[in-house]
Design a protein around this motif. Structure first.
Motif: not given
Length: 259
Positions: A29-49
């Protein structure tokens, strides 16, 4: 030969999995990262890193079996904590959206709407423009880096396993009122200016009944509204920077931080 017990394996998995859940809950839900145009895999990889980098520095995690029901509830708890932390920033961005809604209604542009594919919403054009403006101000102030630092500090201030019911949830709910207050504070100059325009045309309609107020009033109201938007752009950044600081401070205090 290296031998690991099931408890050690569970603690190793938990030291990475539960921080990942909290960070991922914030990124949803964070602004910019929570938008739908940011791929889910990118968010998962960033959070995992981020979780892998900070795992060696975390306080000891609870010794819970990684495949047990208690581990599932703990993961859901971390998702909710991350979600609530990022909700402070979401309300901050929606201040500009509500400001655009208020100004659009006053100047007669409420019918000029556009679809926002990032959030799945339909907002006035002015709201979308001000939302982008507010997001750029937030990024220019390095607010995203400060927010990420607060999320990392949350594991020290509110360790995994502390529970969620002890958090000041009522303080988060009260931020809903802060959203309306902040947006109306930014919109007061434009609202007062448009009120004076409407009062002026009301006096004209009484003084000259034959004058077609509808054909004259709408263009003048729209023109005055655009002038108000232009003049507001010079004062919004300084006021919005104070709101960013207020939101980040409330986010930090939510997890027990002292400023």
């Amino acid at each position: 030969m290296l031998s690991l017990t099931s408890t050690e394996i569970s603690m190793f998995i938990g030291s990475l999995w539960w921080p990942f859940c909290r960070i991922m809950g914030a990124f949803m839900v964070m602004p910019l990262l929570g938008n739908s145009y940011v791929p889910v895999m990118v968010r998962i990889f960033l959070a995992l890193s981020i979780a892998a980098l900070m795992a060696p520095m975390l306080p000891p995690v609870p010794s819970i079996d990684a495949v047990s029901l208690g581990s599932f509830f703990l993961a859901v708890e971390q998702l909710l904590i991350g979600f609530m932390l990022a909700l402070f920033l979401t309300l901050l961005i929606h201040v500009m959206t509500m400001l655009g809604n208020i100004m659009s209604m006053q100047m007669g542009l409420a019918m000029a709407v556009m679809n926002d594919p990032a959030n799945g919403e339909t907002n006035p054009i002015l709201s979308e423009w001000l939302q982008i403006f507010g997001t750029l101000i937030f990024l220019a102030l390095d607010g995203h880096l400060v927010a990420l630092n607060i999320i990392v500090d949350s594991f020290r201030l509110w360790p995994i396993g502390n529970g969620i019911l002890d958090l000041p949830i009522m303080g988060l709910i009260s931020r809903m009122g802060w959203l309306f207050t902040a947006s109306f504070m930014l919109a007061i100059p434009a609202v007062l200016a448009m009120l004076m325009v409407n009062i002026t045309f009301g006096v004209l309609s009484r003084a000259a009944p034959s004058l077609n107020i509808f054909s004259l009033g709408f263009p003048m109201t729209l023109l005055m509204g655009l002038i108000c938007v232009l003049l507001s752009l010079s004062g919004i950044p300084s006021r919005y920077s104070d709101l960013c600081l207020d939101a980040l401070t409330a986010m930090y205090q939510f997890i027990g931080g002292i400023t």
